[in-house]
Scaffold this active site. Structure first.
Site, PDB file in Angstrom:
ATOM      1  CG  PHE A  57      -1.525  -1.383   1.444  1.00 58.49           C
ATOM      2  CD1 PHE A  57      -2.154  -1.876   0.590  1.00 58.49           C
ATOM      3  CD2 PHE A  57      -1.343  -1.950   2.650  1.00 58.49           C
ATOM      4  CE1 PHE A  57      -2.723  -3.453   0.753  1.00 58.49           C
ATOM      5  CE2 PHE A  57      -1.742  -3.433   2.926  1.00 58.49           C
ATOM      6  CZ  PHE A  57      -2.610  -3.842   1.963  1.00 58.49           C
ATOM      7  CB  CYS A  58       2.345   3.528  -1.672  1.00 61.10           C
ATOM      8  SG  CYS A  58       2.070   2.844  -3.410  1.00 61.10           S
ATOM      9  CG  ASN A  59       2.626   3.012   5.233  1.00 62.51           C
ATOM     10  OD1 ASN A  59       3.686   3.121   5.706  1.00 62.51           O
ATOM     11  ND2 ASN A  59       1.731   3.882   5.786  1.00 62.51           N
TER      12      ASN A  59
END
Length: 478
Positions: free
Chosen positions: A393-395
């Protein structure tokens, strides 16, 4: 929210008074979001994007069919018509955040990522200043560190800790005790749904820091009142709030903080005067100095309509529905068990709704307690018509905390210089059982049936069953 609202002893959403008070949203779904139910799909990716109402699309079409609009950078009638709608949208954004036009400005951007870049490239980082990043940040925020490093600033990273994957307040206070600079953190995690303290804004200001508060995952179901909490920079993507339009975000920024930014270039629409032969330029004296080129003038007016749409529904009503449904989803996931009693689901982040939003990250476990490859879940849910999201999740910081990857492992020379060519090789090097998690997120018109479809699917597909790992494609990116 207090932890007591997570008790479901002897109740279900059908008999729950708090959930019953949100029934207006079911009526709204039937009237304006019929496409959600027309083909049997289940949409549980509101952190990725909101869902547009029929009324929004009708309003857009009616506006374009009823008038001619031109490029705003002129004073002819069609240009002036566009400028007027853009300025109305700016005023609507300020009203949405209860922000004073004397204190805050609205800069339209393509998305929240574009807003973050505006700050990163223009912030006065230099040797002796600090960029303080929480571990729980989207990559669009993490990327600001490259601007800071290039200018000699110190980059400080505060990892998430504990079972709830929060950043300890003591770590934040310690990081802000030295030097000055920029604190960057999300009001709500796009990975776990954790809501970080808004009080950190005043703390940072007291220590001489500016604050970028990433509000992209927070504002779709929560109030952010900028007359009470006063961060210097607030990035937002409007499609996450009300689904349409895409390609329009905003940087809501304190005018005093904007005055400290120094842009590394200029473009059409951003200058008051310029000379080609003389080699000089004078930036515009207002927020347009940060709006490169021609604005998306045919879509920005849809932001005003979207804001009015949400205000008419009521942010508090949306918040109440999302909070109650999130509690029910967590309750139902915790109850999924294999025949031997072992859990089917491992949730990352808070087990209840205290200081958390409607984003729920989890992995599916097999009967032996092993994580089921997230690609299997992605394939199977897609085939069942269920829209959830899988991956990191791009985290990366929240993911590293969820999977308990040590800083030592991440800084190991083999990790940095081992010649890994693919994401799968990287995961193998770190001995990770999966390339990420599964994320179900709730929003404006989510309902109990959405939650039940997901939970029933998980129970029937993975409870006491051996997952089918055949035919999985290599992972391409996180």
């Amino acid at each position: 929210m207090s932890a007591s609202i997570d008790s479901w002893a002897g109740t279900t959403p059908d008999t729950d008074a708090a959930y019953a008070s949100t029934r207006r949203l079911d009526e709204l779904r039937a009237a304006e979001y019929r496409h959600l139910d027309a083909d049997g799909q289940v949409y549980l990716d509101y952190t990725g994007a909101g869902v547009a109402a029929g009324a929004q699309i009708r309003a857009h079409a009616a506006r374009l069919a009823g008038h001619c609009y031109g490029n705003p950078h002129s004073e002819n009638p069609t240009s002036s018509a566009s400028t007027g709608l853009v300025e109305r949208a700016r005023a609507a954004v300020l009203g949405f955040f209860n922000a004073s036009p004397g204190e805050y400005a609205v800069i339209f951007t393509p998305n929240a990522t574009g807003a973050c870049r505006l700050v990163g490239e223009a912030y006065p980082f230099r040797r002796g200043t600090r960029l303080v990043l929480t571990g729980d940040n989207h990559n669009s925020v993490n990327g600001i560190r490259e601007f800071a490093r290039a200018r000699g600033a110190q980059v400080v990273h505060l990892p998430v800790r504990g079972a709830e994957l929060r950043v300890p307040g003591d770590d934040v206070r310690a990081a802000l005790a030295r030097r000055r600079g920029l604190l960057v953190y999300p009001a709500q995690s796009n990975f776990t749904g954790v809501q970080h303290p808004l009080e950190w804004v005043d703390l940072a200001h007291a220590r001489g820091y500016d604050v970028l508060l990433d509000a992209a995952a927070f504002v779709p179901a929560n109030r952010l009142d900028l007359s009470r909490t006063r961060p210097d920079f607030v990035p937002v993507s409007w499609y996450k709030v009300f689904g349409y339009p895409t390609g329009v975000g905003a940087l809501v920024a304190r005018r005093a903080a904007l005055a400290r930014l120094r842009r590394p270039w200029f473009s059409g629409g951003t200058i008051q005067a310029v000379s080609a032969l003389g080699g000089w330029h004078v930036p515009a004296g207002d927020e347009t100095a940060f709006e490169d080129g021609t604005l998306n003038f045919l879509s920005i007016p849809d932001v005003e309509f979207g804001i009015r749409w949400i205000e008419d529904i009521g942010v508090d009503l949306i918040h109440r529905r999302v909070a109650r449904l999130t509690s029910w989803l967590l309750h139902r996931l915790a109850g999924l068990r294999h025949a031997g009693g072992s859990p089917v689901i491992r949730v990352y982040g808070p087990a209840g709704t205290d200081r958390r939003g409607g984003t729920v990250a989890f992995n599916v476990l097999d009967r032996r307690g092993r994580i089921v490859d997230e690609r299997i879940i992605a394939r199977d849910t897609a085939a069942a018509g269920i829209s959830v999201r899988t991956g990191c999740f791009c985290n990366p910081g929240a993911g590293e905390g969820a999977f308990r990857i040590s800083e030592r492992a991440l800084r190991d020379r083999r990790t940095l210089h081992g010649g890994t060519r693919t994401l799968d090789e990287y995961l193998d090097l770190l001995h990770l059982p999966s390339g990420g998690a599964v994320r179900a997120s709730l929003g404006l018109v989510s309902d109990v049936a959405d939650v039940e479809r997901l939970v029933t699917f998980l129970a029937e597909t993975y409870g006491d069953r051996e997952p089918d790992a055949t035919g999985l494609k290599p992972r391409e990116r996180c």
